[in-house]
Design a protein around this motif. Structure first.
Motif, PDB file in Angstrom:
ATOM      1  N   LYS A   1      -5.811   3.565  -0.196  1.00 15.59           N
ATOM      2  CA  LYS A   1      -5.635   3.670   1.095  1.00 15.59           C
ATOM      3  C   LYS A   1      -7.082   3.560   2.072  1.00 15.59           C
ATOM      4  CE  LYS A   1      -4.860   6.787   4.999  1.00 15.59           C
ATOM      5  NZ  LYS A   1      -4.316   8.099   5.580  1.00 15.59           N
TER       6      LYS A   1
ATOM      7  N   LEU B   1      -1.451   5.365  10.791  1.00  9.97           N
ATOM      8  CA  LEU B   1      -2.198   5.256   9.300  1.00  9.97           C
ATOM      9  C   LEU B   1      -3.879   5.144   9.495  1.00  9.97           C
ATOM     10  CD1 LEU B   1      -1.880   4.504   6.312  1.00  9.97           C
ATOM     11  CD2 LEU B   1      -2.663   1.996   6.959  1.00  9.97           C
TER      12      LEU B   1
ATOM     13  N   PHE C   1      -0.854   3.913  -2.415  1.00  7.89           N
ATOM     14  CA  PHE C   1      -1.313   4.504  -1.498  1.00  7.89           C
ATOM     15  C   PHE C   1      -2.336   5.670  -1.731  1.00  7.89           C
ATOM     16  CE2 PHE C   1      -1.344   8.091   1.699  1.00  7.89           C
ATOM     17  CZ  PHE C   1      -0.982   7.419   3.052  1.00  7.89           C
TER      18      PHE C   1
ATOM     19  N   LEU D   1       0.809  -1.023   0.112  1.00 11.56           N
ATOM     20  CA  LEU D   1       0.125  -0.019  -0.071  1.00 11.56           C
ATOM     21  C   LEU D   1       0.855   1.231  -0.133  1.00 11.56           C
ATOM     22  CD1 LEU D   1      -2.606   1.429   0.546  1.00 11.56           C
ATOM     23  CD2 LEU D   1      -2.315   1.453   2.998  1.00 11.56           C
TER      24      LEU D   1
ATOM     25  N   TYR E   1      -8.017  -0.058   2.037  1.00  4.34           N
ATOM     26  CA  TYR E   1      -7.299  -0.630   2.854  1.00  4.34           C
ATOM     27  C   TYR E   1      -7.692  -0.729   4.397  1.00  4.34           C
ATOM     28  CZ  TYR E   1      -2.822  -2.365   5.471  1.00  4.34           C
ATOM     29  OH  TYR E   1      -1.888  -2.867   5.973  1.00  4.34           O
TER      30      TYR E   1
END
Length: 239
Positions: free
Chosen positions: A145, A195, A141, A136, A148
């Motif tokens: 993201k 994150l 990304f 990722l 994810y």
């Protein structure tokens, strides 16, 4: 050389331990050499578990970032060799191999063959999520993201279940003493809290596990030190 000019967590040189000044003191001098930030192979997050283990176990180490123009020479030409770890005259490569070596050396690899096998299994599970995270960060990304983070509970549930199977989740990932896997998992969970803040809110055992391990005196001091705080987690600055 100081490491503040390099990207990535912990890229600062520790002061030489007393063994450098007084070789008669039998304290190991570990050295970690890692790839510079200009390479796509630079994954400093994989080194942090090693630092956590060493700090928690009261060990001294030296960090040696390479200059970019030296990285195409000799042993450093092969990107897959990093990090390089030395214990005196002994040299080892690859983060998981280093963690396992330190686990054996410092009594962090289970109390018998069955616990060793369970720790290997647990570390393989941690590794699966590590690889998804790194894919990722370094490849998808911006596009992936949100998805994810949405799928993250599905990835965390097996870790919560595994933790619960050991003393109801009130101890470590395997057994009744900390292991090399616990440092690897702790690092992975901490970066996921960066994150996706709140990602552990629905996982009470993992949340308590992070708090419990992070409060170990030596580890707490390391996590609060400039060697860990205020630095990018990944080589490309995304986190």
């Amino acid at each position: 050389m100081g490491g503040e000019g390099f990207w990535g967590r912990g890229c600062r040189e520790r002061r030489a331990p007393l063994t450098l000044l007084c070789p008669s003191l039998l304290v190991p001098l570990y050295n970690i050499t890692y790839y510079p930030p200009l390479s796509p192979a630079f994954l400093p997050g994989r080194y942090e578990a090693i630092r956590m283990l060493l700090a928690d176990q009261g060990q001294d180490w030296h960090e040696d970032p390479l200059l970019h123009d030296l990285c195409e020479e000799g042993e450093f030409k092969t990107l897959s060799q990093f990090p390089k770890f030395t214990d005196g005259a002994f040299t080892l490569y690859q983060s998981n191999a280093i963690l396992r070596y330190l686990g054996r050396k410092h009594g962090l690899y289970g109390k018998d063959d069955q616990e060793c096998a369970l720790l290997d299994m647990a570390n393989d599970g941690v590794e699966e999520l590590w690889l998804k995270y790194l894919d990722l960060i370094y490849h998808h990304f911006e596009q992936c993201k949100n998805q994810y983070v949405k799928d993250l509970p599905t990835q965390l549930q097996p870790l919560e279940t595994l933790l619960k199977q050991n003393q109801g989740g009130k101890a470590f990932i395997v057994g009744d003493q900390i292991s090399f896997v616990d440092y690897n998992l702790l690092d992975l969970l901490l970066i996921h809290q960066t994150l996706a803040p709140g990602c552990l809110d629905t996982f009470p055992l993992l949340s308590a596990y992070v708090a419990r391990l992070s409060s170990r005196p030596n580890l707490q001091a390391f996590l609060a030190s400039p060697q860990h705080t205020g630095l990018p987690i990944n080589g490309n600055g995304k986190q």
